[in-house]
Motif scaffolding. Structure first.
Motif, short mmCIF file in Angstrom:
data_model
loop_
_atom_site.label_atom_id
_atom_site.label_comp_id
_atom_site.label_asym_id
_atom_site.label_seq_id
_atom_site.Cartn_x
_atom_site.Cartn_y
_atom_site.Cartn_z
N LYS A 40 0.83 -1.21 0.00
CA LYS A 40 0.00 0.00 0.00
C LYS A 40 0.86 1.27 0.00
CE LYS A 40 -2.06 -1.18 3.85
NZ LYS A 40 -1.27 -2.41 4.16
N SER A 41 1.86 1.29 0.89
CA SER A 41 2.72 2.48 0.94
C SER A 41 3.53 2.60 -0.34
CB SER A 41 3.66 2.42 2.15
OG SER A 41 2.92 2.45 3.36
N VAL A 42 3.99 1.46 -0.86
CA VAL A 42 4.74 1.47 -2.12
C VAL A 42 3.87 2.05 -3.24
CG1 VAL A 42 5.68 -0.07 -3.90
CG2 VAL A 42 6.32 -0.40 -1.51
N PHE A 84 2.60 11.30 5.74
CA PHE A 84 3.41 10.08 5.83
C PHE A 84 2.89 9.15 6.92
CE2 PHE A 84 6.19 13.12 3.85
CZ PHE A 84 6.87 12.37 2.90
N GLN A 85 3.15 7.86 6.70
CA GLN A 85 2.83 6.87 7.74
C GLN A 85 3.56 7.28 9.02
OE1 GLN A 85 3.17 2.89 6.23
NE2 GLN A 85 2.33 1.98 8.08
N GLY A 86 2.82 7.33 10.14
CA GLY A 86 3.44 7.71 11.41
C GLY A 86 3.69 9.19 11.58
N TYR A 177 -3.22 10.10 2.61
CA TYR A 177 -2.95 9.79 4.01
C TYR A 177 -2.47 8.34 4.09
CZ TYR A 177 -6.39 13.58 4.85
OH TYR A 177 -7.09 14.76 4.88
N ASP A 178 -1.30 8.14 4.66
CA ASP A 178 -0.82 6.76 4.86
C ASP A 178 -1.05 6.38 6.32
OD1 ASP A 178 0.34 4.29 4.65
OD2 ASP A 178 2.18 4.99 3.69
N GLU A 179 -2.05 5.57 6.54
CA GLU A 179 -2.40 5.05 7.89
C GLU A 179 -2.59 6.18 8.91
OE1 GLU A 179 -2.82 1.83 8.53
OE2 GLU A 179 -1.64 0.72 7.06
MG LIG Z 1 2.43 1.07 4.79
#
Ligand SMILES: [Mg+2]
Ligand SMILES: Nc1ncnc2c1ncn2[C@@H]1O[C@H](COP(=O)(O)OP(=O)(O)OP(=O)(O)O)[C@@H](O)[C@H]1O
Length: 261
Positions: A40-42, A84-86, A177-179
């Motif tokens: 997913k992030s990729v 970004f994620q986090g 939005y990543d997570e």
């Molecule tokens: Mg991810």
């Protein structure tokens, strides 16, 4: 509109994306789901141009990312806000510096521009009251305190909001939005979901949300895409997601949804 056609990506011998086809219609909120490590992030990094596909096409507003010059890619990137994620805030920097970093990196040093953009975006994400034109002293007092805080002074939910505020700088048309709710308690997650929905409506941004959180999906998604084994196994609206008989999708939902929806 964003359209992905046949996106493939391998890292070494491992093929992560095996031909992703996905349409993200303008004005909608699309949620991408899939197991951890499914890519997913990729996938998101391909849309913002941080990764280059081995094969396939990314079209943004009808333009093939590959065909863009450096300058065109640069202005395309301005249309996109990326959370970004986090949250990925810089711990040693203040909220203000974290939020305006992309402007500063792009050569904007005018103090009043930076301060007014920081006020606007921090207000948009609900960390400050609604912005009014009258320069209210209550607003200014809160802003003065918030702008100088460090990420470690903030709760997890507030940090996520600062991450979103940073993505809103420059008034993007698309926001990814990543997570955004990972690691938050259910109440705070709901508040972040509400904010994502509010921003989509108020700022009329097209949103792409990568999430594990089934509650989020049922709260905010117009469309849902599920990645399984490197391809989009399901794409449709929430009623279609609930109704599908695809065993892979049903199994995923059963694992991730504690209570029946
Ligand atoms: Mg991810
Ligand atoms: N730069 C990279 N180099 C090598 N492998 C990578 C790279 N980026 C991602 N991968 C691999 O690609 C796969 C997919 O990673 P990705 O981060 O997209 O997963 P994800 O679906 O976002 O998972 P999560 O839900 O845990 O965030 C993983 O196996 C990961 O190790």
């Amino acid at each position: 509109m964003i359209e992905l056609r046949g996106i493939r990506k391998s890292f070494g011998a491992k093929e992560v994306l095996k031909g992703i086809d996905l349409v993200i219609p303008t004005g909608s909120t699309t949620c991408v789901i899939g197991k951890s490590g499914s890519g997913k992030s990729v996938l998101l990094k391909h849309i913002v141009g941080l990764l280059k596909a081995d094969a396939g096409t990314v079209l943004i507003d009808g333009r093939d990312l590959e065909s863009l010059s450096h300058a065109e890619l640069f202005s395309m990137r301005k249309k996109i806000g990326y959370v970004f994620q986090g949250a990925a805030l810089f711990d040693s920097m203040t909220v203000f510096d974290n939020v305006v970093i992309s402007l500063v990196e792009h050569g904007v040093h005018d103090r009043s521009i930076l301060e007014s953009e920081a006020r606007r975006v921090l207000s948009s994400v609900g960390l400050l009251p609604e912005l009014t034109d009258d320069g209210s002293t209550a607003f200014e007092r809160e802003y003065a305190i918030l702008r100088n805080k460090k990420p470690s002074d903030l709760s997890g939910g507030m940090r996520k909001r600062v991450g979103v505020a940073r993505a809103l700088v420059g008034q993007p048309e698309y926001i990814f939005y990543d997570e955004p709710t990972t690691g938050l308690d259910p109440v705070t997650s709901q508040q972040i979901d509400d904010m994502i929905g509010d921003l989509a409506r108020k700022l009329q941004v097209t949103s792409l949300v990568i999430t594990h959180d089934m509650f989020s999906i049922f709260n905010i998604a117009d469309n849902v895409a599920m990645i399984v084994d490197g391809v989009v196994r399901f794409q449709g609206d929430v009623p279609a997601l609930r109704a599908t008989n695809d065993p892979e999708v049903v199994d995923f939902l059963a694992r991730y949804v504690a209570e029946g929806f």
